[in-house]
Write a protein that holds these residues in place. Structure first.
Motif, mmCIF file in Angstrom:
data_model
loop_
_atom_site.group_PDB
_atom_site.id
_atom_site.type_symbol
_atom_site.label_atom_id
_atom_site.label_comp_id
_atom_site.label_asym_id
_atom_site.label_seq_id
_atom_site.Cartn_x
_atom_site.Cartn_y
_atom_site.Cartn_z
ATOM 1 N N PHE A 277 53.634 54.161 118.223
ATOM 2 C CA PHE A 277 54.436 52.948 118.311
ATOM 3 C C PHE A 277 53.922 52.132 119.486
ATOM 4 C CE2 PHE A 277 57.014 56.119 116.278
ATOM 5 C CZ PHE A 277 57.615 55.424 115.235
ATOM 6 N N LEU A 278 53.706 50.844 119.258
ATOM 7 C CA LEU A 278 53.218 49.929 120.289
ATOM 8 C C LEU A 278 54.177 48.753 120.353
ATOM 9 C CD1 LEU A 278 50.926 49.094 122.280
ATOM 10 C CD2 LEU A 278 49.877 47.907 120.332
ATOM 11 N N ARG A 279 54.728 48.491 121.541
ATOM 12 C CA ARG A 279 55.696 47.401 121.708
ATOM 13 C C ARG A 279 55.185 46.392 122.733
ATOM 14 N NH1 ARG A 279 60.677 45.945 120.358
ATOM 15 N NH2 ARG A 279 61.944 44.752 121.823
ATOM 16 N N ASN A 280 55.228 45.136 122.343
ATOM 17 C CA ASN A 280 54.947 44.032 123.257
ATOM 18 C C ASN A 280 56.246 43.748 123.997
ATOM 19 O OD1 ASN A 280 54.649 41.555 124.505
ATOM 20 N ND2 ASN A 280 53.872 40.490 122.711
ATOM 21 N N ILE A 281 56.293 44.035 125.285
ATOM 22 C CA ILE A 281 57.504 43.816 126.074
ATOM 23 C C ILE A 281 57.430 42.531 126.887
ATOM 24 C CG2 ILE A 281 58.124 46.258 126.154
ATOM 25 C CD1 ILE A 281 56.950 46.358 128.994
ATOM 26 N N SER A 282 56.420 41.713 126.612
ATOM 27 C CA SER A 282 56.283 40.446 127.333
ATOM 28 C C SER A 282 57.115 39.356 126.660
ATOM 29 C CB SER A 282 54.813 40.021 127.394
ATOM 30 O OG SER A 282 54.408 39.461 126.159
ATOM 31 N N ALA A 283 57.140 38.197 127.274
ATOM 32 C CA ALA A 283 57.899 37.058 126.745
ATOM 33 C C ALA A 283 57.079 36.213 125.775
ATOM 34 C CB ALA A 283 58.395 36.191 127.898
ATOM 35 N N GLY A 284 55.803 36.573 125.563
ATOM 36 C CA GLY A 284 54.951 35.770 124.685
ATOM 37 C C GLY A 284 54.193 36.613 123.682
ATOM 38 N N SER A 285 53.654 35.938 122.689
ATOM 39 C CA SER A 285 52.814 36.600 121.691
ATOM 40 C C SER A 285 51.481 36.977 122.325
ATOM 41 C CB SER A 285 52.595 35.642 120.515
ATOM 42 O OG SER A 285 51.826 36.257 119.519
ATOM 43 N N LEU A 286 50.969 38.178 121.999
ATOM 44 C CA LEU A 286 49.719 38.672 122.578
ATOM 45 C C LEU A 286 48.765 39.115 121.477
ATOM 46 C CD1 LEU A 286 51.251 40.879 125.423
ATOM 47 C CD2 LEU A 286 50.301 38.567 125.645
ATOM 48 N N SER A 287 47.469 38.926 121.715
ATOM 49 C CA SER A 287 46.436 39.308 120.738
ATOM 50 C C SER A 287 45.365 40.163 121.408
ATOM 51 C CB SER A 287 45.813 38.057 120.115
ATOM 52 O OG SER A 287 46.763 37.316 119.416
ATOM 53 N N ASP A 288 45.790 41.232 122.042
ATOM 54 C CA ASP A 288 44.876 42.095 122.785
ATOM 55 C C ASP A 288 44.345 43.231 121.927
ATOM 56 O OD1 ASP A 288 45.267 40.798 125.320
ATOM 57 O OD2 ASP A 288 47.212 41.807 125.446
ATOM 58 N N LEU A 289 43.117 43.644 122.224
ATOM 59 C CA LEU A 289 42.607 44.937 121.764
ATOM 60 C C LEU A 289 43.121 45.949 122.778
ATOM 61 C CD1 LEU A 289 38.877 44.040 121.078
ATOM 62 C CD2 LEU A 289 40.556 44.671 119.358
ATOM 63 N N ILE A 290 43.991 46.855 122.359
ATOM 64 C CA ILE A 290 44.543 47.856 123.267
ATOM 65 C C ILE A 290 43.818 49.178 123.019
ATOM 66 C CG2 ILE A 290 46.637 49.097 123.958
ATOM 67 C CD1 ILE A 290 46.698 46.074 124.469
ATOM 68 N N VAL A 291 43.377 49.821 124.080
ATOM 69 C CA VAL A 291 42.745 51.132 123.963
ATOM 70 C C VAL A 291 43.764 52.176 124.410
ATOM 71 C CG1 VAL A 291 40.810 52.598 124.609
ATOM 72 C CG2 VAL A 291 40.490 50.107 124.420
ATOM 73 N N ILE A 292 44.094 53.065 123.473
ATOM 74 C CA ILE A 292 45.111 54.088 123.709
ATOM 75 C C ILE A 292 44.434 55.455 123.716
ATOM 76 C CG2 ILE A 292 47.208 55.175 122.808
ATOM 77 C CD1 ILE A 292 47.694 52.474 121.292
ATOM 78 N N GLY A 293 44.589 56.176 124.812
ATOM 79 C CA GLY A 293 44.096 57.541 124.883
ATOM 80 C C GLY A 293 45.175 58.495 124.391
ATOM 81 N N PHE A 294 44.769 59.556 123.681
ATOM 82 C CA PHE A 294 45.751 60.538 123.226
ATOM 83 C C PHE A 294 45.228 61.951 123.437
ATOM 84 C CE2 PHE A 294 43.145 60.358 119.415
ATOM 85 C CZ PHE A 294 43.150 61.663 118.949
#
Length: 106
Positions: free
Chosen positions: A81-98
């Motif tokens: 699950f990935l949540r944008n907790i900012s006040a604006g729309s974002l278009s980032d490539l997020i790198v998630i380690g697991f």
């Protein structure tokens, strides 16, 4: 080293497959609206229902703009699950380690 890498193909909800006990997932750069959560499945043959999945953001957008967590409970997959907790729309490539932590069967 151990582990592997995988990148989402078309959106932040696209399932990925990485059959390693640890690795990195790069999300698609599709827009994620403010205060919105998306989920995607990680198909992974090393995962059992009793396992724990540790996630951390290791690159991409600002860590302050996102929350990330996992849910297990099935053989061969977990959900991110990935949540944008900012006040604006974002278009980032997020790198998630697991990392998969093997649980005890009771």
């Amino acid at each position: 080293g151990t582990g592997g890498l995988v990148t989402q193909a078309t959106s932040k909800t696209t399932a990925v497959t990485l059959n390693e006990a640890n690795g990195r997932i790069t999300t698609n750069n599709a827009s994620l609206s403010a205060n919105t959560t998306v989920a995607f499945q990680v198909n992974n043959t090393t995962v059992d229902p009793q396992d724990s999945i540790i996630l951390t953001m290791v690159g991409g957008g600002s860590i302050a703009n996102y929350n990330v967590w996992a849910q297990t409970g099935q053989v061969g997959a977990f959900t991110v699950f990935l949540r944008n907790i900012s006040a604006g729309s974002l278009s980032d490539l997020i790198v998630i380690g697991f990392a998969v932590i093997k649980g005890v069967t009771t």
